[in-house]
Scaffold this motif. Structure first.
Motif, PDB file in Angstrom:
ATOM      1  N   ALA A 130      -0.344  26.225  -7.075  1.00 12.32           N
ATOM      2  CA  ALA A 130      -1.222  25.436  -7.946  1.00 12.32           C
ATOM      3  C   ALA A 130      -1.762  26.316  -9.069  1.00 12.32           C
ATOM      4  N   LEU A 131      -2.100  27.565  -8.724  1.00 16.26           N
ATOM      5  CA  LEU A 131      -2.594  28.478  -9.756  1.00 16.26           C
ATOM      6  C   LEU A 131      -1.524  28.728 -10.816  1.00 16.26           C
ATOM      7  N   PHE A 132      -0.274  28.918 -10.363  1.00 20.02           N
ATOM      8  CA  PHE A 132       0.794  29.151 -11.336  1.00 20.02           C
ATOM      9  C   PHE A 132       1.021  27.918 -12.194  1.00 20.02           C
ATOM     10  N   ALA A 133       0.858  26.734 -11.571  1.00 15.99           N
ATOM     11  CA  ALA A 133       1.019  25.501 -12.350  1.00 15.99           C
ATOM     12  C   ALA A 133      -0.025  25.447 -13.466  1.00 15.99           C
ATOM     13  N   ILE A 134      -1.271  25.831 -13.120  1.00 17.70           N
ATOM     14  CA  ILE A 134      -2.324  25.804 -14.134  1.00 17.70           C
ATOM     15  C   ILE A 134      -2.045  26.850 -15.213  1.00 17.70           C
ATOM     16  N   THR A 135      -1.594  28.043 -14.777  1.00 18.12           N
ATOM     17  CA  THR A 135      -1.250  29.079 -15.749  1.00 18.12           C
ATOM     18  C   THR A 135      -0.158  28.602 -16.686  1.00 18.12           C
ATOM     19  N   ALA A 136       0.838  27.894 -16.087  1.00 18.36           N
ATOM     20  CA  ALA A 136       1.966  27.436 -16.889  1.00 18.36           C
ATOM     21  C   ALA A 136       1.488  26.493 -17.987  1.00 18.36           C
ATOM     22  N   LEU A 137       0.487  25.662 -17.676  1.00 16.73           N
ATOM     23  CA  LEU A 137       0.016  24.712 -18.677  1.00 16.73           C
ATOM     24  C   LEU A 137      -0.897  25.375 -19.703  1.00 16.73           C
ATOM     25  N   SER A 138      -1.542  26.511 -19.326  1.00 17.99           N
ATOM     26  CA  SER A 138      -2.549  27.067 -20.218  1.00 17.99           C
ATOM     27  C   SER A 138      -1.932  27.694 -21.466  1.00 17.99           C
ATOM     28  N   VAL A 139      -0.593  27.826 -21.495  1.00 13.99           N
ATOM     29  CA  VAL A 139       0.051  28.296 -22.726  1.00 13.99           C
ATOM     30  C   VAL A 139      -0.251  27.355 -23.886  1.00 13.99           C
ATOM     31  N   TYR A 140      -0.331  26.039 -23.564  1.00 10.38           N
ATOM     32  CA  TYR A 140      -0.435  25.051 -24.628  1.00 10.38           C
ATOM     33  C   TYR A 140      -1.694  25.206 -25.447  1.00 10.38           C
ATOM     34  N   GLY A 141      -2.803  25.610 -24.765  1.00  7.71           N
ATOM     35  CA  GLY A 141      -4.040  25.786 -25.507  1.00  7.71           C
ATOM     36  C   GLY A 141      -3.822  26.699 -26.697  1.00  7.71           C
ATOM     37  N   VAL A 142      -3.216  27.865 -26.439  1.00  7.15           N
ATOM     38  CA  VAL A 142      -3.012  28.853 -27.498  1.00  7.15           C
ATOM     39  C   VAL A 142      -1.945  28.390 -28.485  1.00  7.15           C
ATOM     40  N   ALA A 143      -0.821  27.892 -27.948  1.00  7.02           N
ATOM     41  CA  ALA A 143       0.285  27.518 -28.829  1.00  7.02           C
ATOM     42  C   ALA A 143      -0.120  26.377 -29.759  1.00  7.02           C
ATOM     43  N   LEU A 144      -0.805  25.366 -29.202  1.00  7.38           N
ATOM     44  CA  LEU A 144      -1.185  24.222 -30.025  1.00  7.38           C
ATOM     45  C   LEU A 144      -2.273  24.583 -31.028  1.00  7.38           C
ATOM     46  N   ALA A 145      -3.179  25.478 -30.613  1.00  5.41           N
ATOM     47  CA  ALA A 145      -4.204  25.919 -31.560  1.00  5.41           C
ATOM     48  C   ALA A 145      -3.530  26.559 -32.765  1.00  5.41           C
ATOM     49  N   GLY A 146      -2.511  27.390 -32.502  1.00  8.88           N
ATOM     50  CA  GLY A 146      -1.797  28.052 -33.578  1.00  8.88           C
ATOM     51  C   GLY A 146      -1.093  27.062 -34.479  1.00  8.88           C
ATOM     52  N   TRP A 147      -0.456  26.058 -33.872  1.00 10.46           N
ATOM     53  CA  TRP A 147       0.327  25.126 -34.678  1.00 10.46           C
ATOM     54  C   TRP A 147      -0.569  24.173 -35.464  1.00 10.46           C
ATOM     55  N   SER A 148      -1.598  23.619 -34.774  1.00 13.44           N
ATOM     56  CA  SER A 148      -2.360  22.543 -35.402  1.00 13.44           C
ATOM     57  C   SER A 148      -3.232  23.040 -36.546  1.00 13.44           C
TER      58      SER A 148
END
Lengths: 408, 165
Positions: A130-148
């Motif tokens: 479950a922790l790895f699943a959450i880590t896997a999703l937390s990439v989006y915060g940074v990636a989307l911040a950069g893109w948007s």
């Protein structure tokens, strides 16, 4: 009311625990910034924050107020929805992962509404997954911040971070397989229990010795996943201004900040639990060493007395009031632990867990004060050509040794 | 059971809305985000059925690794807003009947299987242990062959990427 409380005890206790843990984590986050600035400052022969409150102890509050009160402009041309979603996602996911960490072996000494209350919010059987699943999703915060943000530097930061996280996530996942094989479970409590078979060996019963390769791979990959020095390329200030959060101001920036510090805490918890015996004491569990159970008191009382002594001589009147008060509270806790053996026994597990987590947080800060940043190609070749092969080799070796030893 | 049913319908509605938004969003990043919502909602459905491991892997592999690659590529190419083209004639004529037929077949299959599941009583729990036993005992050859196929595909991609040098 009482019947209602009894009927919904689990739900209410969990909600209270969530609120309490949220408060503790956010406070620790705030003081972690103070701790980091102080430690790095002393490493560089500076004083660090020391104006706001005695020893700069109110600096985090001042920073928090500043984050809340500053103007929060939205740049023109941003993708509104994603721009607002990104910091929310980063913070929410970082805070969620703390819920899976167990903070102590035993339930509280007294029952609440007929329920055993354990330290920690959930006890998932797929804990680490479950922790790895959450880590896997937390990439989006940074990636989307950069893109948007619709701006050059954030985009580069976001790209770097997604590439970095994809590269290091493999090594991160592979490096814990050895620990999982030794414990035979994904559950974090079971992983600690599996290290408690040789309590008489103390520190040498922990996973870090057979899994030394796994530990190095895990810690390095985890530092890279949290975007901390020396892997902070997504926000490299000398090249990318501030990387992915360049266009964020005020509290949205604070949300990224809190997310980063929370994931530092999570990684420290994970290192402690999986490789350093969690709440197990490093001192061998032998009868003649039983006096070491008074170690929490032996540390807290002198420290509290020192804070009082330091506070009395402090230059501001505010410090002369506040510091002795804090010192008295710390000393009192130490005395309570020394006087009541039941409380002392209960505190043993959380004490060692927190001590180890604190050590890892110090190492994080130490690295920030010491190491230069990686170059991008070094980062990639290090992850793919060193960490990944070593962690796979670790899995093969561990599986082989466990197979040779046979079922225990 | 009622709470489970309620959670099922909430997750199902989220998944369907995510899928619709995936199709109707104009910007590739928004479509990719909708797909992530679908993946996570599906993981929630697996969790509801007691398949913890499958749920976690669904998020790690699909929600995490694969979708990060999608988003990475979209960001790298800096893809703009899609232009709507005229619907192709084949899709316009045959699309809706075919979709209805597919829905009918699926509904019939689900209805039949739910009868047999009710007959057998218990819902199968897919624990980590059972899945690994199945993968590495009963289906070990198909599993290894699939791994080999993926490896070949990766090598092929590498060769194609390096052809210019």
């Amino acid at each position: 009311v009482n019947a209602f409380l009894f009927a919904n005890a689990t739900l209410i206790i969990t909600l209270v625990k969530v609120a309490l843990l949220l408060f503790i984590v956010l406070t620790v986050n705030a003081y972690l910034t103070w701790f980091e600035r102080k430690v790095v400052a002393h490493m560089q022969s500076r004083w660090g924050p020391h104006r706001v409150g005695p020893h700069g102890l109110l600096q985090p509050l001042a920073d928090g107020a500043k984050f809340l009160l500053k103007e929060d402009p939205t740049p023109a041309g941003v993708d509104k929805f994603t721009y607002f979603l990104a910091p929310l996602m980063a913070l929410a996911l970082a805070l969620t992962s703390i819920a899976i960490i167990p903070f102590g072996p035993n339930p509280l000494p007294w029952k609440i509404w007929g329920q055993d209350v354990y330290l920690g919010i959930t006890n998932l059987n797929i804990g680490i997954l479950a922790l790895f699943a959450i880590t896997a999703l937390s990439v989006y915060g940074v990636a989307l911040a950069g893109w948007s943000s619709n701006s050059k530097y954030p985009l580069l930061g976001g790209l770097r971070s997604s590439a970095q996280m994809v590269s290091y996530e493999l090594a991160l996942t592979m490096s814990v397989v050895g620990v999982l094989l030794m414990a035979g479970s994904f559950n974090l409590r079971d992983i600690i229990t599996a290290q408690s078979h040789h309590l008489e060996r103390g520190i040498f019963g922990w996973n870090v010795w057979p899994q030394i390769l796994g530990f190095f791979c895990f810690f390095i990959a985890a530092v890279a996943e949290t975007n901390r020095v020396p892997f902070d390329l997504p926000e490299a200030e000398s090249e990318l201004v501030a990387g992915f959060h360049t266009e964020y101001a005020s509290f949205k920036f604070a949300m990224f900040f809190i997310a980063e510090y929370t994931s530092m805490i999570t990684v420290s918890c994970l290192c402690t639990i999986m490789f350093f015996g969690g709440w197990l004491s490093p001192i061998p569990e032998l009868p003649w060493l039983h006096f070491t159970h008074y170690l929490p008191s032996a540390i807290l009382i002198p420290f509290g007395l020192w804070v009082i002594w330091d506070g009395i001589r402090y230059e501001t009147i505010f410090g002369r009031v506040v510091l002795p008060a804090i010192g008295t509270v710390i000393t009192a806790i130490g005395v309570v632990l020394a006087v009541f053996p039941a409380v002392n026994e209960f505190v043993q597990g959380p004490f060692w867990l927190l001590a180890k987590i604190g050590t890892f947080l110090f190492i994080y800060v130490w690295m920030r004060g010491t190491l230069p940043r990686f170059r991008y190609d070094q980062l990639m070749s290090f992850g793919w050509k060193l960490l990944l092969p070593v962690s796979i080799a670790n899995v093969v070796i561990t599986a082989f040794v466990l197979l040779m030893r046979g079922p225990q | 059971v009622t709470a489970q049913l309620a959670i099922f319908f909430i997750l199902a509605v989220i998944a369907v809305l995510g899928a619709l938004s995936l199709i109707f969003q104009r910007h590739p990043i928004h479509s990719a985000l909708s797909l992530i919502v679908v993946m996570v909602a599906l993981a929630g459905l697996y969790l509801l059925m007691g398949a913890d491991f499958v749920a976690a892997v669904q998020i790690i592999v699909y929600g995490g690794a694969i979708m990060v690659l999608f988003i990475f590529v979209i960001m790298l190419l800096n893809a703009g807003i899609e232009e709507r083209t005229d619907v192709s004639k084949l899709a316009g004529i045959a699309g809706i009947p075919l979709a209805v037929a597919l829905l009918g077949f699926l509904a019939a299959a689900v209805a039949r299987s739910s009868e047999s599941a009710q007959g057998s009583g218990q819902m199968a729990l897919a624990s980590t242990k059972e899945i690994s036993t199945m993968l590495f005992r009963e289906f070990v050859y198909p599993f290894e062959l699939t791994s080999f196929l993926i490896l070949v595909a990766i090598l092929g991609a590498l060769v194609l990427a390096q052809r210019d040098n």
